[in-house]
Design a protein around this motif. Structure first.
Motif, PDB file in Angstrom:
ATOM      1  N   TYR A  40      27.309  -3.947  52.533  1.00 18.46           N
ATOM      2  CA  TYR A  40      25.902  -4.018  52.928  1.00 18.46           C
ATOM      3  C   TYR A  40      25.498  -5.474  53.091  1.00 18.46           C
ATOM      4  CZ  TYR A  40      25.530   0.890  51.688  1.00 18.46           C
ATOM      5  OH  TYR A  40      25.705   2.249  51.632  1.00 18.46           O
ATOM      6  N   LEU A  53      25.012  -2.024  57.479  1.00 18.36           N
ATOM      7  CA  LEU A  53      26.236  -1.559  56.833  1.00 18.36           C
ATOM      8  C   LEU A  53      27.393  -1.876  57.760  1.00 18.36           C
ATOM      9  CD1 LEU A  53      27.701  -0.066  54.549  1.00 18.36           C
ATOM     10  CD2 LEU A  53      27.197   2.077  55.745  1.00 18.36           C
ATOM     11  N   ILE A  77      19.321   1.804  50.263  1.00 15.74           N
ATOM     12  CA  ILE A  77      20.766   1.605  50.157  1.00 15.74           C
ATOM     13  C   ILE A  77      21.341   2.572  49.124  1.00 15.74           C
ATOM     14  CG2 ILE A  77      22.561   0.006  49.362  1.00 15.74           C
ATOM     15  CD1 ILE A  77      20.927  -2.253  50.738  1.00 15.74           C
TER      16      ILE A  77
END
Length: 121
Positions: A40, A53, A77
């Motif tokens: 990430y 990502l 996330i």
């Protein structure tokens, strides 16, 4: 390709791909890296907080939403991590497109096989 949470909200937007097999590959890549923090890229700029990502080779698999706070981004996330590894493919391709894609792949495969001297009757 979009990834949804349990409430049906979009929590991840994949990169547009031209062909269905490419989308299937991207889903497999998403499943394999989504639980690892190192994939990430967390970004803060004049638009706010957001993330990208990335696959193991560094290409962008997709991104999340824009947020006003870092915590909102981090929460999304975590939501991706929670559902991404087991995400299922829901094919919403119109039936006529599926048929055309199948026919195209079959025709191209036949051409390649003929060039190799292989023919099916």
């Amino acid at each position: 390709m979009n990834l949804f949470n349990d409430e049906g909200e979009v929590i991840f937007i994949g990169q547009p791909r031209e062909m269905k097999p490419m989308c299937i590959d991207e889903l497999a890549l998403l499943r394999s890296v989504c639980e690892k923090d190192s994939h990430y890229e967390k970004i803060f700029d004049d638009r706010g907080y957001h993330y990208v990502l990335r696959a193991r080779d560094g290409h962008e698999l997709g991104h999340g939403s824009m947020f006003e706070t870092e915590q909102e981004m981090l929460d999304q996330i975590e939501a991706v991590k929670a559902v991404g590894a087991t995400a299922e493919l829901v094919d919403e391709t119109p039936e006529e497109t599926r048929i055309r894609t199948y026919d195209y792949v079959r025709e191209e495969t036949d051409k390649l096989l003929k060039e190799m001297g292989i023919e099916f009757g």
